[in-house]
Design a protein around this motif. Structure first.
Motif, PDB file in Angstrom:
ATOM      1  N   PHE A  38      18.373  29.951 -18.578  1.00 54.01           N
ATOM      2  CA  PHE A  38      19.244  29.397 -17.543  1.00 54.01           C
ATOM      3  C   PHE A  38      20.283  28.515 -18.231  1.00 54.01           C
ATOM      4  O   PHE A  38      20.239  28.307 -19.445  1.00 54.01           O
ATOM      5  N   CYS A  39      21.245  28.026 -17.481  1.00 55.56           N
ATOM      6  CA  CYS A  39      22.263  27.135 -18.036  1.00 55.56           C
ATOM      7  C   CYS A  39      22.058  25.714 -17.503  1.00 55.56           C
ATOM      8  O   CYS A  39      21.590  25.518 -16.381  1.00 55.56           O
ATOM      9  N   ARG A  40      22.420  24.769 -18.328  1.00 55.38           N
ATOM     10  CA  ARG A  40      22.267  23.361 -17.980  1.00 55.38           C
ATOM     11  C   ARG A  40      23.646  22.702 -18.042  1.00 55.38           C
ATOM     12  O   ARG A  40      24.242  22.586 -19.106  1.00 55.38           O
ATOM     13  N   LYS A  41      24.162  22.312 -16.886  1.00 56.33           N
ATOM     14  CA  LYS A  41      25.463  21.645 -16.832  1.00 56.33           C
ATOM     15  C   LYS A  41      25.271  20.149 -16.599  1.00 56.33           C
ATOM     16  O   LYS A  41      24.481  19.757 -15.733  1.00 56.33           O
ATOM     17  N   ALA A  42      25.984  19.365 -17.355  1.00 61.20           N
ATOM     18  CA  ALA A  42      25.890  17.919 -17.186  1.00 61.20           C
ATOM     19  C   ALA A  42      26.633  17.480 -15.932  1.00 61.20           C
ATOM     20  O   ALA A  42      27.719  17.973 -15.616  1.00 61.20           O
ATOM     21  N   VAL A  43      26.044  16.541 -15.215  1.00 60.38           N
ATOM     22  CA  VAL A  43      26.684  15.881 -14.082  1.00 60.38           C
ATOM     23  C   VAL A  43      26.864  14.428 -14.507  1.00 60.38           C
ATOM     24  O   VAL A  43      25.892  13.751 -14.845  1.00 60.38           O
ATOM     25  N   VAL A  44      28.115  13.956 -14.505  1.00 59.12           N
ATOM     26  CA  VAL A  44      28.422  12.661 -15.133  1.00 59.12           C
ATOM     27  C   VAL A  44      28.883  11.635 -14.107  1.00 59.12           C
ATOM     28  O   VAL A  44      29.215  11.967 -12.966  1.00 59.12           O
ATOM     29  N   ASN A  45      28.900  10.362 -14.543  1.00 63.64           N
ATOM     30  CA  ASN A  45      29.452   9.299 -13.711  1.00 63.64           C
ATOM     31  C   ASN A  45      30.917   9.056 -14.087  1.00 63.64           C
ATOM     32  O   ASN A  45      31.500   9.823 -14.875  1.00 63.64           O
ATOM     33  N   HIS A  46      31.498   7.996 -13.567  1.00 59.80           N
ATOM     34  CA  HIS A  46      32.929   7.745 -13.806  1.00 59.80           C
ATOM     35  C   HIS A  46      33.219   7.383 -15.262  1.00 59.80           C
ATOM     36  O   HIS A  46      34.367   7.433 -15.702  1.00 59.80           O
ATOM     37  N   LYS A  47      32.161   7.061 -16.032  1.00 60.05           N
ATOM     38  CA  LYS A  47      32.335   6.781 -17.460  1.00 60.05           C
ATOM     39  C   LYS A  47      32.011   8.001 -18.324  1.00 60.05           C
ATOM     40  O   LYS A  47      31.898   7.879 -19.547  1.00 60.05           O
ATOM     41  N   SER A  48      31.841   9.146 -17.684  1.00 58.35           N
ATOM     42  CA  SER A  48      31.495  10.413 -18.361  1.00 58.35           C
ATOM     43  C   SER A  48      30.121  10.378 -19.018  1.00 58.35           C
ATOM     44  O   SER A  48      29.839  11.146 -19.939  1.00 58.35           O
ATOM     45  N   GLN A  49      29.247   9.512 -18.528  1.00 60.08           N
ATOM     46  CA  GLN A  49      27.863   9.482 -19.005  1.00 60.08           C
ATOM     47  C   GLN A  49      27.027  10.461 -18.179  1.00 60.08           C
ATOM     48  O   GLN A  49      27.161  10.524 -16.953  1.00 60.08           O
ATOM     49  N   THR A  50      26.165  11.208 -18.840  1.00 63.87           N
ATOM     50  CA  THR A  50      25.341  12.190 -18.145  1.00 63.87           C
ATOM     51  C   THR A  50      24.296  11.477 -17.282  1.00 63.87           C
ATOM     52  O   THR A  50      23.479  10.706 -17.785  1.00 63.87           O
ATOM     53  N   MET A  51      24.316  11.786 -15.975  1.00 68.42           N
ATOM     54  CA  MET A  51      23.386  11.165 -15.028  1.00 68.42           C
ATOM     55  C   MET A  51      22.350  12.151 -14.496  1.00 68.42           C
ATOM     56  O   MET A  51      21.280  11.761 -14.049  1.00 68.42           O
ATOM     57  N   ALA A  52      22.703  13.444 -14.533  1.00 70.99           N
ATOM     58  CA  ALA A  52      21.799  14.486 -14.028  1.00 70.99           C
ATOM     59  C   ALA A  52      22.195  15.802 -14.687  1.00 70.99           C
ATOM     60  O   ALA A  52      23.231  15.896 -15.358  1.00 70.99           O
ATOM     61  N   TYR A  53      21.346  16.811 -14.491  1.00 70.78           N
ATOM     62  CA  TYR A  53      21.653  18.152 -14.991  1.00 70.78           C
ATOM     63  C   TYR A  53      21.604  19.148 -13.838  1.00 70.78           C
ATOM     64  O   TYR A  53      20.642  19.169 -13.063  1.00 70.78           O
ATOM     65  N   HIS A  54      22.642  19.948 -13.765  1.00 72.28           N
ATOM     66  CA  HIS A  54      22.704  21.035 -12.787  1.00 72.28           C
ATOM     67  C   HIS A  54      22.177  22.287 -13.475  1.00 72.28           C
ATOM     68  O   HIS A  54      22.753  22.764 -14.448  1.00 72.28           O
TER      69      HIS A  54
ATOM     70  N   ASP B 130      40.688  11.961 -12.671  1.00 68.94           N
ATOM     71  CA  ASP B 130      41.145  10.565 -12.692  1.00 68.94           C
ATOM     72  C   ASP B 130      41.237   9.996 -11.278  1.00 68.94           C
ATOM     73  O   ASP B 130      40.830   8.850 -11.026  1.00 68.94           O
ATOM     74  N   ARG B 131      41.761  10.790 -10.348  1.00 71.40           N
ATOM     75  CA  ARG B 131      41.914  10.310  -8.975  1.00 71.40           C
ATOM     76  C   ARG B 131      40.553  10.109  -8.311  1.00 71.40           C
ATOM     77  O   ARG B 131      40.330   9.124  -7.589  1.00 71.40           O
ATOM     78  N   LEU B 132      39.630  11.040  -8.548  1.00 70.02           N
ATOM     79  CA  LEU B 132      38.300  10.926  -7.953  1.00 70.02           C
ATOM     80  C   LEU B 132      37.535   9.724  -8.502  1.00 70.02           C
ATOM     81  O   LEU B 132      36.843   9.018  -7.762  1.00 70.02           O
ATOM     82  N   LYS B 133      37.643   9.500  -9.802  1.00 69.76           N
ATOM     83  CA  LYS B 133      36.951   8.360 -10.407  1.00 69.76           C
ATOM     84  C   LYS B 133      37.428   7.041  -9.813  1.00 69.76           C
ATOM     85  O   LYS B 133      36.635   6.113  -9.610  1.00 69.76           O
ATOM     86  N   GLU B 134      38.726   6.967  -9.531  1.00 71.35           N
ATOM     87  CA  GLU B 134      39.286   5.727  -8.985  1.00 71.35           C
ATOM     88  C   GLU B 134      38.879   5.542  -7.523  1.00 71.35           C
ATOM     89  O   GLU B 134      38.525   4.429  -7.104  1.00 71.35           O
ATOM     90  N   ALA B 135      38.871   6.648  -6.752  1.00 72.95           N
ATOM     91  CA  ALA B 135      38.576   6.547  -5.324  1.00 72.95           C
ATOM     92  C   ALA B 135      37.079   6.462  -5.053  1.00 72.95           C
ATOM     93  O   ALA B 135      36.656   5.801  -4.089  1.00 72.95           O
ATOM     94  N   LEU B 136      36.270   7.144  -5.887  1.00 70.31           N
ATOM     95  CA  LEU B 136      34.819   7.190  -5.673  1.00 70.31           C
ATOM     96  C   LEU B 136      34.097   6.826  -6.973  1.00 70.31           C
ATOM     97  O   LEU B 136      33.466   7.657  -7.620  1.00 70.31           O
TER      98      LEU B 136
END
Length: 395
Positions: free
Chosen positions: A8-24, A165-171
């Motif tokens: 299977f594939c493992r995609k990183a899900v990151v926060n606004h600092k691009s730190q991995t918080m979960a895996y899809h 960039d816009r999403l990180k600022e708004a959310l």
């Protein structure tokens, strides 16, 4: 053998600092798997998910049908995201509530919050917005809805830097993933299909004298293909069923608990991909031969069929037998027969392997004659076993 199958594939899900918080986790083709429920179950047995995800949360996009039989979490943090377009809140509210008690969390995909009441929305901890289906402006507006604002938000399929960039600022508290972030890993290895996990659970139940057809049926129903084949089995001449069997529990009652492990083992081996059909036929023929000889020589001894069948496990899984048997709670007589040719079952297996390879000097004809088994009778048992194997291979 090199472990190079893409599981299977493992995609990183990151926060606004691009730190991995979960895996899809998703199928390698990033498309709906041909047997989605079986694929989801197999994720829990193919690899050590805790080690692979470094104990981070696991996100999986699936269908509402998977709620019927979800694998045990065993400490994993799993969120199942469900498409809203086919979600009936009255039909699934009870299943969602029960699965939450088992530790699962759930997320809605592209929700229109006004379509659901607040009680139903409270069952979901996450909301996923897909930028291919929702515009960025619509996502920002929807995220302010009272039933959405307090949930964890995941923005998926971000393709452009300016959108990120816009999403990180708004959310700033949201999660983000997509091609732009480019954090995907293909997980490789040997697939140990979910049937093995089901077989282990079945054996554990069978070793418990207080088990019931309902508990055994619960194991089988975790995989829809296995359920179908077990129910189909009850309609064969072997069991002479005159009833319209529609569920696994009734099928277990007709087949009987002794035969159940045999048939699950057959389905398990027949489902291993990339193996020639003749290999499965050879395994079933040996299983029948061992079973038929054991029944004559040792009428009260069980396990002949499984000894013959499982002796072929290394050929299917490209792994040594001791490793493959390590997790299977088999009877000691079966394990010793397979690993050391010990006991009566071990003697039967050794004789069957010698017969199959034409090593007549290894066959104790004199001892067999004392049990009224002549060379001609042994040949007939072998021919009968081949006939039985052909019938079983069609199930």
């Amino acid at each position: 053998m090199k472990n190079d199958d893409v599981l299977f594939c493992r995609k990183a899900v990151v926060n606004h600092k691009s730190q991995t918080m979960a895996y899809h986790l998703l199928h390698p083709e990033d498309a709906l798997y041909h047997d989605e429920q079986a694929f989801f179950s197999s994720l829990f047995v193919d690899v050590n998910l805790n080690e692979l995800t470094q104990q981070k949360a696991i996100f999986y996009i699936g269908s509402i049908d998977q709620l019927t039989k979800l694998p045990e979490l065993n400490g994993l943090q799993v969120t199942l995201f469900i498409d809203c377009s086919i979600l009936d809140q009255q039909m699934y509210i009870d299943n969602l509530s029960e699965s939450r008690l088992d530790g699962y969390q759930f997320g809605l995909i592209n929700p229109e919050p006004d379509d659901y009441d607040s009680e139903f929305m409270n069952l979901f901890s996450y909301v996923l917005y897909d930028l291919e289906q929702f515009s960025l402006d619509k996502i920002l507006v929807s995220s302010e809805h009272p039933d959405i604002a307090l949930k964890n938000i995941w923005i998926h399929k971000i393709e452009q830097a300016q959108d990120f960039d816009r999403l990180k600022e708004a959310l700033p508290n949201a999660y983000f993933s997509g091609t732009f972030i480019r954090k995907m890993t293909k997980v490789k290895g040997k697939r140990i299909i979910a049937y093995k996990d089901i077989l282990i659970e079945l054996l554990n139940h069978l070793n418990n004298h207080q088990t019931s057809p309902r508990l055994l049926a619960d194991c089988i129903e975790r995989d829809p293909t296995l359920t179908y084949r077990i129910i189909k089995l009850t309609h064969t001449a072997r069991y002479h069923s005159q009833f319209n069997v529609t569920n696994a529990q009734r099928a277990v009652e007709i087949i009987g608990v002794r035969d159940l492990v045999k048939w699950v083992g057959l389905v398990m081996l027949s489902s291993v991909p990339g193996k020639p059909d003749c290999l499965f036929s050879m395994a079933v023929s040996r299983a029948c031969f061992c079973n038929n000889i054991s029944a004559i020589l040792f009428p009260k001894l069980e396990g002949g069929f499984l000894v013959g069948l499982f002796s072929y496990l290394p050929s299917f899984y490209d792994e040594d037998l001791a490793t493959l048997l390590k997790d299977l709670p088999l009877d000691t007589n079966i394990t010793k027969a397979l690993l050391e040719y010990q006991g009566n079952l071990g003697g039967v297996l050794r004789m069957v392997e010698a017969y199959e390879s034409g090593r007549w000097e290894k066959i104790p004809f004199e001892q067999l004659a004392m049990k009224n088994i002549s060379k001609e009778m042994l040949k007939n048992i072998y021919i009968d076993s081949l006939t039985m194997a052909r019938e079983m291979s069609q199930i």
